[in-house]
Scaffold this motif. Structure first.
Motif, PDB file in Angstrom:
ATOM      1  N   VAL A 261       0.850  -1.186   0.000  1.00 19.46           N
ATOM      2  CA  VAL A 261       0.000   0.000   0.000  1.00 19.46           C
ATOM      3  C   VAL A 261       0.885   1.234   0.000  1.00 19.46           C
ATOM      4  O   VAL A 261       1.860   1.302   0.750  1.00 19.46           O
ATOM      5  CB  VAL A 261      -0.927   0.026   1.239  1.00 19.46           C
ATOM      6  CG1 VAL A 261      -1.800   1.263   1.224  1.00 19.46           C
ATOM      7  CG2 VAL A 261      -1.792  -1.222   1.296  1.00 19.46           C
ATOM      8  N   GLY A 262       0.567   2.189  -0.853  1.00 17.38           N
ATOM      9  CA  GLY A 262       1.281   3.464  -0.871  1.00 17.38           C
ATOM     10  C   GLY A 262       0.367   4.570  -0.366  1.00 17.38           C
ATOM     11  O   GLY A 262      -0.811   4.633  -0.729  1.00 17.38           O
ATOM     12  N   VAL A 263       0.895   5.441   0.478  1.00 14.68           N
ATOM     13  CA  VAL A 263       0.077   6.525   1.030  1.00 14.68           C
ATOM     14  C   VAL A 263       0.996   7.659   1.468  1.00 14.68           C
ATOM     15  O   VAL A 263       2.123   7.432   1.915  1.00 14.68           O
ATOM     16  CB  VAL A 263      -0.781   6.020   2.209  1.00 14.68           C
ATOM     17  CG1 VAL A 263       0.091   5.517   3.345  1.00 14.68           C
ATOM     18  CG2 VAL A 263      -1.752   7.086   2.705  1.00 14.68           C
ATOM     19  N   ASP A 272      -4.769  15.531   5.359  1.00 13.05           N
ATOM     20  CA  ASP A 272      -5.541  15.547   4.124  1.00 13.05           C
ATOM     21  C   ASP A 272      -6.134  14.155   3.915  1.00 13.05           C
ATOM     22  O   ASP A 272      -5.867  13.238   4.693  1.00 13.05           O
ATOM     23  CB  ASP A 272      -4.690  15.979   2.923  1.00 13.05           C
ATOM     24  CG  ASP A 272      -3.498  15.054   2.673  1.00 13.05           C
ATOM     25  OD1 ASP A 272      -3.695  13.823   2.705  1.00 13.05           O
ATOM     26  OD2 ASP A 272      -2.381  15.552   2.434  1.00 13.05           O
ATOM     27  N   ASP A 273      -6.937  14.021   2.880  1.00 17.48           N
ATOM     28  CA  ASP A 273      -7.573  12.745   2.553  1.00 17.48           C
ATOM     29  C   ASP A 273      -7.180  12.293   1.154  1.00 17.48           C
ATOM     30  O   ASP A 273      -8.004  11.747   0.405  1.00 17.48           O
ATOM     31  CB  ASP A 273      -9.099  12.850   2.658  1.00 17.48           C
ATOM     32  CG  ASP A 273      -9.587  12.783   4.096  1.00 17.48           C
ATOM     33  OD1 ASP A 273      -8.926  12.108   4.908  1.00 17.48           O
ATOM     34  OD2 ASP A 273     -10.610  13.411   4.417  1.00 17.48           O
ATOM     35  N   ALA A 274      -5.914  12.510   0.796  1.00 18.39           N
ATOM     36  CA  ALA A 274      -5.448  12.043  -0.509  1.00 18.39           C
ATOM     37  C   ALA A 274      -5.562  10.524  -0.567  1.00 18.39           C
ATOM     38  O   ALA A 274      -5.323   9.839   0.426  1.00 18.39           O
ATOM     39  CB  ALA A 274      -3.996  12.471  -0.735  1.00 18.39           C
ATOM     40  N   PRO A 275      -5.948   9.970  -1.704  1.00 21.21           N
ATOM     41  CA  PRO A 275      -6.134   8.513  -1.778  1.00 21.21           C
ATOM     42  C   PRO A 275      -4.833   7.753  -1.626  1.00 21.21           C
ATOM     43  O   PRO A 275      -3.756   8.242  -1.981  1.00 21.21           O
ATOM     44  CB  PRO A 275      -6.726   8.303  -3.182  1.00 21.21           C
ATOM     45  CG  PRO A 275      -6.258   9.483  -3.961  1.00 21.21           C
ATOM     46  CD  PRO A 275      -6.233  10.627  -2.991  1.00 21.21           C
ATOM     47  N   ASP A 285      -9.535   4.669  -0.705  1.00 22.50           N
ATOM     48  CA  ASP A 285      -9.778   5.887   0.049  1.00 22.50           C
ATOM     49  C   ASP A 285      -8.828   5.988   1.243  1.00 22.50           C
ATOM     50  O   ASP A 285      -8.241   4.990   1.686  1.00 22.50           O
ATOM     51  CB  ASP A 285     -11.238   5.971   0.504  1.00 22.50           C
ATOM     52  CG  ASP A 285     -11.622   4.839   1.446  1.00 22.50           C
ATOM     53  OD1 ASP A 285     -11.384   4.998   2.651  1.00 22.50           O
ATOM     54  OD2 ASP A 285     -12.144   3.816   0.964  1.00 22.50           O
ATOM     55  N   ALA A 286      -8.690   7.193   1.751  1.00 20.52           N
ATOM     56  CA  ALA A 286      -7.703   7.473   2.796  1.00 20.52           C
ATOM     57  C   ALA A 286      -7.965   6.676   4.066  1.00 20.52           C
ATOM     58  O   ALA A 286      -7.027   6.210   4.728  1.00 20.52           O
ATOM     59  CB  ALA A 286      -7.691   8.976   3.111  1.00 20.52           C
ATOM     60  N   ASP A 287      -9.231   6.497   4.442  1.00 25.05           N
ATOM     61  CA  ASP A 287      -9.547   5.750   5.668  1.00 25.05           C
ATOM     62  C   ASP A 287      -9.052   4.306   5.584  1.00 25.05           C
ATOM     63  O   ASP A 287      -8.486   3.772   6.545  1.00 25.05           O
ATOM     64  CB  ASP A 287     -11.055   5.751   5.914  1.00 25.05           C
ATOM     65  CG  ASP A 287     -11.530   7.040   6.552  1.00 25.05           C
ATOM     66  OD1 ASP A 287     -10.678   7.894   6.846  1.00 25.05           O
ATOM     67  OD2 ASP A 287     -12.755   7.203   6.750  1.00 25.05           O
TER      68      ASP A 287
END
Length: 526
Positions: A261-263, A272-275, A285-287
């Motif tokens: 997973v990349g975040v 922020d809520d960048a994907p 989604d960010a969550d």
């Protein structure tokens, strides 16, 4: 007398042009058919309205009539009506592209399905971006692009749709002809990647003399897994089978499936809520990204945004380095290339582990047009062939000369059916046998320019400012995932500002310890 080679090329070009033109004309006819189906549906709705029927039942039998007229199943007729209604009242830009023959029926359906639940505020922008170049990509790649755009431009909608979709998860086993059974199901993205990874691992438990194809082994692995076995038995029939010696009694029970997973660090902190990006699936989604990151092993991926790449005049992709040994973003790629160890690596045929990881992370999938084979199952190909007799003269083993290609497309390129060249920033320019050009972009988790922002700019500048302010740092309520940000940011925050009561760093200069996360993640490149 005559140059037959020129005649052959001209005839080929004429045939391909005719093929493209005919496909566009067929697409126009397909649009007219869908439009007429919609007219009939609207007509039946008007009739039901005049008869005083409940609005919820207007046109409810139109699909039965259409199915009879066209010799279709009722499900197919309903699908045509759904597409026609979308085109007429919602997807106006897609309608225009379909009517002109730019996209065909399959892509129109792909647009309708991908944009079904996008909020009205974001729809026009996403629709416009998705249509750009849509005529040159497959429906699979189109849906992947849609997921990226929706995750970035409609994050709240993506989060809610994912939560609702998880409730519909299911696996069905359906009897088919010829004594076969079809397994059909819907799993959460992370669960699907865990299953795919385990089946892949078990498929390679056998020796090279096993007579089954890879798809056959994968199917047998699913049955073995359901029966409680931890490995797949080899069917070579030999007493000295090497697979038995390698497996011993443990089988694959000790293998942990990797879920990458990349975040962004700013997303993990909730700034922020960048994907995020789930390798093998696409944007999430960010969550969900924060949930998967909470109990995973981390790696820092240093990315270089477009502005910095242009300023440094580099042709490299967005991934500058992975792990703690990466160069600083202030380090010129020219300076890094001058180091002796790097020069030696460039002249070696096999790339080192770090370079392999960078290229696979950058590309995400096979780089041939419209191929979706995951990068971890691909070969690393030298775009300019490596010269084994004189490495200094041939294609060097560098990021700007390597790309992921699945075995089929690797052979196609090597045998000369298609030509390819690197045109900078990880992009490949492919030329088919008729000379038609197609450019493919990296599809990895950090390929999107918006996720490659440097910590010195934009919201990431805000993140760095807040984390280097001791007063702001003291107010942060750290979760299990956020504690690991010390590992990511320790080179940027003075030690005295990193001390917090009751906290002991969990990372050291040695390789990070692998542990099982909520999604059985092993060493994902955060």
């Amino acid at each position: 007398m005559f140059d037959t080679g020129v005649l052959t090329v001209s005839a080929s070009e004429g045939s391909t042009a005719a093929l493209v033109a005919r496909h566009a004309r067929i697409a126009c006819e397909q649009f007219l058919e869908i439009d007429l189906v919609t007219d009939l549906f609207v007509m039946r709705c008007d009739e039901d309205a005049r008869a005083g029927r409940n609005e919820a039942h207007h046109g409810e039998f139109a699909h039965v009539e259409i199915a009879g007229l066209l010799g279709l199943t009722e499900t197919a007729a309903q699908r045509m009506i759904g597409l026609g209604c979308d085109l007429r009242w919602r997807l106006h830009q897609v309608r225009a592209a379909f009517a002109s023959g730019r996209i065909d029926l399959a892509k129109a359906h792909a647009f309708s399905e991908a944009l079904a639940n996008v909020s009205d505020d974001a729809l026009a922008d996403i629709e416009r971006r998705l249509l750009d170049g849509a005529e040159r990509v497959s429906t699979t790649r189109l849906k992947d692009r849609a997921r990226r755009l929706i995750a970035r431009l409609d994050p709240e909608g993506a989060r809610e749709r994912r939560r609702r979709a998880v409730a519909d998860r299911d696996v069905r086993v359906v009897a088919r002809d010829d004594a076969m059974t079809q397994v059909d199901g819907l799993l959460p993205a992370e669960g699907g990647q865990i299953l795919a990874g385990r089946l892949r691992a078990m498929s390679f438990d056998v020796c090279a003399r096993d007579p089954r194809t890879y798809p056959q082994r994968r199917a047998d692995a699913l049955v073995a897994l359901a029966a409680g076995h931890t490995h797949l038995e080899c069917r070579c029939g030999l007493d000295n089978c090497t697979a038995r010696a390698d497996l011993g009694s443990a089988g694959t029970s000790g293998v942990t499936v990797q879920v990458h997973v990349g975040v962004n660090a700013s997303t993990l902190l909730g700034l922020d809520d960048a994907p995020g990006y789930l390798s093998g699936y696409g944007p999430i989604d960010a969550d969900l990204a924060r949930e998967l990151a909470a109990d995973a092993t981390w790696k820092q991926v240093l990315t270089l945004p477009d502005a910095d790449r242009a300023a440094s005049d580099t042709e490299a992709g967005s991934v500058l380095g992975i792990g703690r040994g990466h160069p600083s973003p202030r380090t010129s790629p020219v300076d890094v290339a001058s180091r002796t160890r790097k020069r030696l690596q460039e002249k070696a045929y096999r790339p080192n582990a770090q370079l392999v990881e960078i290229v696979r992370t950058r590309d995400g999938a096979c780089r041939f047009p419209n191929c979706g084979v995951q990068a971890r199952a691909c070969d690393l190909d030298h775009t300019i062939p490596f010269d084994h007799d004189d490495p200094a003269r041939g294609g060097l083993t560098t990021e700007t000369n390597l790309a992921c290609l699945c075995r089929k497309h690797h052979r196609l390129k090597t045998l000369g059916y298609w030509a390819v060249r690197q045109i900078g920033r990880g992009r490949l320019e492919w030329s088919d046998p008729t000379g038609r050009i197609t450019v493919t972009e990296p599809q990895g988790m950090f390929a999107d320019g918006s996720s490659g922002e440097d910590l010195r700019t934009g919201v990431h500048g805000e993140l760095l400012a807040r984390l280097t302010d001791s007063r702001a740092l003291a107010k942060l309520n750290y979760s299990a995932a956020e504690l690991d940000l010390d590992y990511l940011l320790e080179s940027r925050i003075p030690p005295r500002q990193r001390r917090r009561r009751g906290y002991t760093p969990r990372h050291s200069d040695t390789a990070a310890t692998t542990h099982t996360a909520v999604a059985a993640a092993e060493d994902p490149p955060f």
